[in-house]
Each structure stands twice: as C-alpha cells, then as structure tokens.
Design a protein around this motif. Sequence first.
Motif, mmCIF file in Angstrom:
data_model
loop_
_atom_site.group_PDB
_atom_site.id
_atom_site.type_symbol
_atom_site.label_atom_id
_atom_site.label_comp_id
_atom_site.label_asym_id
_atom_site.label_seq_id
_atom_site.Cartn_x
_atom_site.Cartn_y
_atom_site.Cartn_z
ATOM 1 N N GLU A 16 45.049 39.576 39.995
ATOM 2 C CA GLU A 16 44.405 39.485 38.863
ATOM 3 C C GLU A 16 42.499 39.205 39.171
ATOM 4 N N VAL A 17 42.571 38.263 40.017
ATOM 5 C CA VAL A 17 40.935 38.118 40.363
ATOM 6 C C VAL A 17 40.459 39.453 41.378
ATOM 7 N N GLU A 19 41.265 42.518 41.155
ATOM 8 C CA GLU A 19 41.246 43.808 40.275
ATOM 9 C C GLU A 19 40.200 43.270 39.184
ATOM 10 N N TYR A 20 39.792 42.274 38.895
ATOM 11 C CA TYR A 20 38.652 41.744 38.022
ATOM 12 C C TYR A 20 37.226 42.112 38.979
ATOM 13 N N GLN A 23 36.463 45.845 39.743
ATOM 14 C CA GLN A 23 36.118 46.608 38.375
ATOM 15 C C GLN A 23 34.734 45.928 38.240
ATOM 16 N N LYS A 24 34.524 44.708 38.224
ATOM 17 C CA LYS A 24 33.135 44.330 37.757
ATOM 18 C C LYS A 24 31.921 44.990 38.872
ATOM 19 N N ASN A 162 44.124 28.407 38.109
ATOM 20 C CA ASN A 162 44.279 29.309 37.054
ATOM 21 C C ASN A 162 45.565 28.839 36.308
ATOM 22 N N ARG A 166 43.101 34.419 31.010
ATOM 23 C CA ARG A 166 42.337 35.455 31.901
ATOM 24 C C ARG A 166 40.652 35.203 31.607
ATOM 25 N N ASP A 167 40.406 34.755 30.423
ATOM 26 C CA ASP A 167 39.061 34.666 30.150
ATOM 27 C C ASP A 167 38.365 33.214 31.006
ATOM 28 N N GLN A 170 38.164 34.229 34.753
ATOM 29 C CA GLN A 170 37.119 35.122 35.097
ATOM 30 C C GLN A 170 35.877 34.325 35.172
ATOM 31 N N ASP A 174 33.496 33.975 38.366
ATOM 32 C CA ASP A 174 32.071 34.324 38.303
ATOM 33 C C ASP A 174 31.209 33.330 38.911
#
Length: 181
Positions: A16-17, A19-20, A23-24, A162, A166-167, A170, A174
């Motif tokens: 999940e991390v 992929e985030y 993409q970012k 985690n 998801r929010d 992320q 960040d």
Amino acid sequence: MKVIALLGMPGSGKTEVIEYLMQKHQWKKVYFGEVTFDEMKLRGLEPIQANERLVREDLRALHGQDYYARKVIEKLEMLSGEDVVLVESLYSWEEFLVLKDRFGESMTTIAVHSSPKTRYARLLHRPDRPLTLEEARSRDYAQIVNLSQGGPIAMADFVVINERGRDELQTKVDEVIRGIV
C-alpha cells in the motif's frame, strides 16, 4: 540514487505504501518477491503460498541467505539514473546487511507495522494470494525464524504504525518522506 526500503510482516501495508509513493512521486520500485515469482515460473510452479515458501527457502539454501539482496542490487544498479528507488519486502538480516553495505547512508529503511490481528484480517481478504489465519501465522513464524526478519524491522530508520485507515497511513508516510528526501 536514494534507496528507500519498505519492510514489515505480511499484511502490514508495505505494498500500500509503495503504490502510494510510486503514484505520488513517480518513483520506480524493485520488489524482492520478483525473484521468487521468476523462479516459480522457471520451475513451472503454481503461485500459491506453499510454493512461494518452498522457492524462497530453497533459493536461499542453494545460493546463500544474501541471494535475494544480490539479485535486487543488480536490478537497482540498472536504475542508477533515478533519484529515488523504492525497495519492497526486504526480509532477512543478511539481505539488510548486504544492502546497507552497498548503499550505506543512501539507503533508508521504513518499517510498516500492524498487529497480527490486523494483518491476518487483511491477508484473509486480499484479492490476490489470500492467506487463511493458519497460513498467515505459519508464514510469520517461518519469516521470523528462517529469515531473521525481525532484525531489519528492529533496525529500521523509521516505523509507521498502520492500524487505522489509508488516509492516516498516507499522512504518516508523507511525514517520514519529508524527512528523507
């Protein structure tokens, strides 16, 4: 090149991390599991948990505990023109040492942690390669005992918990990434 390695137990949220972040930031990744899946294809094995474990343990027995790290370094060197490359699913202590030796301060590790209860629920319901409770627990034990996976997690530069959504994940990631790049 800055190498950011994501580690953690199965179902913790590493993918999940990754992929985030891909993409970012449009960062590339190298996935340790590719070594297993490539070998499974060569051997004509079905991509199921039992075959994954067989191949993971067999490759390390045949070629040494640092085999995966050496293969991942080859892939990373092909991406040497990138500013940042993500590494997904660093497992063993030996792999950790080989990568740290090769990349030194250019490598940062982030452990993604979730409780076994949370991880097992995620693994049971993931769309590809789901695991039963017993399969998940067995995989945990195998990775902790056979691969010494606890060492790299304990030595991680950063830890992201985690347990929620998801929010929140992320947001936490960040914050960590701002301190790295």
